[in-house]
Design an enzyme around this catalytic site. Sequence first.
Site, PDB file in Angstrom:
ATOM      1  N   PHE A  17      64.766  28.358  13.028  1.00  0.00           N
ATOM      2  CA  PHE A  17      65.830  27.429  12.641  1.00  0.00           C
ATOM      3  C   PHE A  17      64.813  26.957  11.628  1.00  0.00           C
ATOM      4  O   PHE A  17      63.698  27.366  11.802  1.00  0.00           O
ATOM      5  CB  PHE A  17      65.118  26.438  13.574  1.00  0.00           C
ATOM      6  CG  PHE A  17      66.326  24.823  12.793  1.00  0.00           C
ATOM      7  CD1 PHE A  17      67.691  24.852  12.921  1.00  0.00           C
ATOM      8  CD2 PHE A  17      64.920  24.075  12.921  1.00  0.00           C
ATOM      9  CE1 PHE A  17      67.625  23.491  12.250  1.00  0.00           C
ATOM     10  CE2 PHE A  17      65.677  23.148  12.290  1.00  0.00           C
ATOM     11  CZ  PHE A  17      66.741  23.217  11.660  1.00  0.00           C
ATOM     12  N   GLN A  18      65.263  27.102  10.422  1.00  0.00           N
ATOM     13  CA  GLN A  18      64.846  26.940   9.420  1.00  0.00           C
ATOM     14  C   GLN A  18      63.769  27.686   8.840  1.00  0.00           C
ATOM     15  O   GLN A  18      63.100  27.380   7.796  1.00  0.00           O
ATOM     16  CB  GLN A  18      64.092  25.290   8.743  1.00  0.00           C
ATOM     17  CG  GLN A  18      65.812  24.663   9.457  1.00  0.00           C
ATOM     18  CD  GLN A  18      65.579  23.277   8.645  1.00  0.00           C
ATOM     19  OE1 GLN A  18      63.898  22.976   8.921  1.00  0.00           O
ATOM     20  NE2 GLN A  18      66.390  22.521   8.240  1.00  0.00           N
ATOM     21  N   MET A  53      79.846  23.741 -24.921  1.00  0.00           N
ATOM     22  CA  MET A  53      79.200  25.098 -25.183  1.00  0.00           C
ATOM     23  C   MET A  53      80.353  26.045 -25.147  1.00  0.00           C
ATOM     24  O   MET A  53      80.692  27.294 -25.904  1.00  0.00           O
ATOM     25  CB  MET A  53      78.114  25.647 -25.080  1.00  0.00           C
ATOM     26  CG  MET A  53      77.683  26.841 -25.425  1.00  0.00           C
ATOM     27  SD  MET A  53      77.215  26.711 -26.986  1.00  0.00           S
ATOM     28  CE  MET A  53      75.944  26.019 -27.706  1.00  0.00           C
ATOM     29  N   GLU A  79      64.857  19.279  -3.605  1.00  0.00           N
ATOM     30  CA  GLU A  79      63.907  19.993  -3.726  1.00  0.00           C
ATOM     31  C   GLU A  79      63.961  20.824  -5.474  1.00  0.00           C
ATOM     32  O   GLU A  79      63.218  21.378  -5.767  1.00  0.00           O
ATOM     33  CB  GLU A  79      63.666  21.124  -2.906  1.00  0.00           C
ATOM     34  CG  GLU A  79      63.555  20.502  -1.736  1.00  0.00           C
ATOM     35  CD  GLU A  79      64.723  20.210  -0.935  1.00  0.00           C
ATOM     36  OE1 GLU A  79      65.916  20.124  -1.091  1.00  0.00           O
ATOM     37  OE2 GLU A  79      64.399  20.035   0.440  1.00  0.00           O
ATOM     38  N   LYS A 128      53.968  26.576  10.064  1.00  0.00           N
ATOM     39  CA  LYS A 128      53.521  25.482  10.199  1.00  0.00           C
ATOM     40  C   LYS A 128      52.034  25.710  11.556  1.00  0.00           C
ATOM     41  O   LYS A 128      51.161  24.880  10.675  1.00  0.00           O
ATOM     42  CB  LYS A 128      54.451  25.425  11.382  1.00  0.00           C
ATOM     43  CG  LYS A 128      55.102  24.298  11.784  1.00  0.00           C
ATOM     44  CD  LYS A 128      56.054  23.429  12.684  1.00  0.00           C
ATOM     45  CE  LYS A 128      55.931  22.091  13.130  1.00  0.00           C
ATOM     46  NZ  LYS A 128      57.045  21.696  13.822  1.00  0.00           N
TER      47      LYS A 128
END
Lengths: 573, 158
Positions: free
Chosen positions: A117-118, A477, A55, A167
């Site tokens: 959950f999640q 760097m 993502e 949802k």
Amino acid sequence: MHSSGQTLNGSEIFFECLRRENVEYIFGYPGGSLLKVYETLHEVKDIHHILVRHEQGATHMAEGYARATGKPGVVLVTSGPGATNTVTGIANAYMDSSPIVVFTGQVPSSLIGNDAFQEADIVGITRPITKHNFLVKDVRELAITIRKAFFLATTGRPGPVLVDMPKDILNSSCVFDFPETVDIRGFKPTFKCHINQVEKAAQKIVRAKRPLLYIGGGVISAEASEELRTLAIQQNIPVTMTLQGLGAFPGNHPLSMGMLGMHGTYWANQAVNKCDLLIAVGARFDDRVTGKVDTFAPQAYKIHNDIDPTNVDKNIKVDLPIVGDAKNFLTTLLEVMPENKENREPWLAEINAWREQCPLTYGSEDNALRTEFVIDEVSRQTRGNAVVVTDVGQHQMWTSQFYTFINPRSIITSGGLGTMGFGLPAAIGAAFGIKDRPVVLFCGDGGFMMNVQELVTAVHNKMPVKIFLINNSFLGMVRQWQELFHKEKYSFTDLGDSNPDFVKVAEAFGCKALMADSPNAAKEAIEEALAWNDGPILVDFRVVKKDMVFPMVPAGGSISDMLLARLNPKTMV
Amino acid sequence: MKHIISVLVENKFGSLNRVAAMFSARGFNLESISIGETEDTEISRMTIVTRGEDQIINQVLKQLNRLVDTIKVTDLTRQPHVERELLLMTLKLSKTVQHEIFELITVFKGKVVDIKQKSITIEVIGSPDKINTTIDIFRPYGIKELARSGAVAIHRGE
Ligand SMILES: Cc1ncc(C[n+]2csc(CCOP(=O)(O)OP(=O)(O)O)c2C)c(N)n1
Ligand SMILES: [Mg+2]
């Protein structure tokens, strides 16, 4: 295509709104909270969903697309881990003022707050790194919220906006109503500059003996390059640009002085130090630009135009603040500008003397391959016409120095946040938006591995991205700072023993790959890569390991005080 | 210098959080913050007390304005305004000091809201400065508990 007045479920409303916002691409990844959306998506033919492999990649792709096209980039991810994976990309877009809209699935409304959950409080998490964010609490609010999200992301100073969609909202239905206009009473950016202030600026400009334009990314997002060019040429004013401002004024024009700041050109920084008038447009006086603020442009009367009032008088006190859109500022300025009577030739001659005194150079006596050469060569072969994306590190600074940017929207780089891993996905996103110019990525061997999974996305979608991997076997760097300021203790920056064979890595992903370890081989590889159009191509450039980016202003130092070369020549390998 | 800032915000969940989080994220001083509905139920008024030099306060005002949920930001400090805070305080009560306590309550125009055998709860309303003084004066008698509302403020009418 659905019409207002029809009863639709949340998922259908979602796509209908995107359609009306003229969205072409969604960069996304499915999950439990988005099952309904993906079910609906199965039938959607006019909006293309690009499946990423992480993502974070989706957010950078959306930003690359947005920066290349000027249109908002769209991200769609599931709740919990899907949402938290977007955090770096959102923060990056926030720091660099890029318009992206991130849609996150959320657990059902009734479970919010229950450690379901999640579940992650993504609205809470992203509050300080979004321009604004929303949790949709009612399906009847979905359309207006999406409308507001796009409006906020693209209006005024652009930035990321997040919409969290539980949802149950996506599953429930209501009568669809797409609001044609939005009005947010707490969001009224000032577009039009105050005319008295602009007239005052014009008076200062015609009287200045040593004026300097200091241009930031705001000029590019305001599409004001044309006006800038007219102003600079008409008034004979040299132009220096920030990293994000490169390309706002053509780098091959004699009035262009390249970048200023920590790794800016010597002559740009000297000009800042000596100018009597500094005209900042769409720039924010970032610490990488100003160095020590007390000694920044000490002799200059400072004019600052920015769309975001918080940028004005934040880091540096200015004499003439002008809040408003950069295009409006420059257009109005040109209208009210009296005839110029000052002779600027002595000032330009002074600057040219600095340019001759300390030009940007790199070693070429041996046959070793240097990053500077690679970038120089790509610049030549593409005639400055590529969309150039970079990752973060030495190669990024060399890109600013050795690629000659001619047009706006030609550099896409992570400036504010300095996010390693930005480059590859951002280049892929840019390639979705731009089909008529080559998209070139300069990426370090460190940063490449941070989002390497997106090679799949590039290969699968046949995106013709030229991945120029600058392989110096070091976190270059950081190594440079270790050499200069930390007693040459190269603590955990040597990747030589652990780097994979990048050609094999690319080939395993199905990506064409080449290797080059000499200037001649590099030249040929670049030609081959630019001619290759069957998906992405990677070139593993084995460059010298311990090269240094100069000139350099040590952190916190005055920009007039640049390190021009290595302190200890012994360490050059 | 102390500043008192009045902010009208959308009466939505998260508005207070956005303001408070902005102060901490930008390292601004935040002495007190209070919030309540206004005559328009869609809008809340927040009163913020902060300290800083003019340049910092300028940034505070601009950053507040920049939040999408804020509708209007006013620095009341240099304008005619009324500023009030409520103090609720429970003190130890004993025969020997009872009289002194009652006298002081009168001096500070306080009110007794509850009284028990060994304790007394009082309310005092006034400017935050007056509340500070009140607390200082009562401290020697033994403060068992206190709560302050934070300042609320409003323009003086024409
Ligand atoms: C996500 C992230 N982690 C760490 C850093 C700190 N950092 C800045 S530049 C750099 C080295 C980059 O190395 P490489 O990608 O090989 O590029 P090079 O400098 O060698 O060109 C590091 C570690 C960062 N900018 N971003
Ligand atoms: Mg490297």
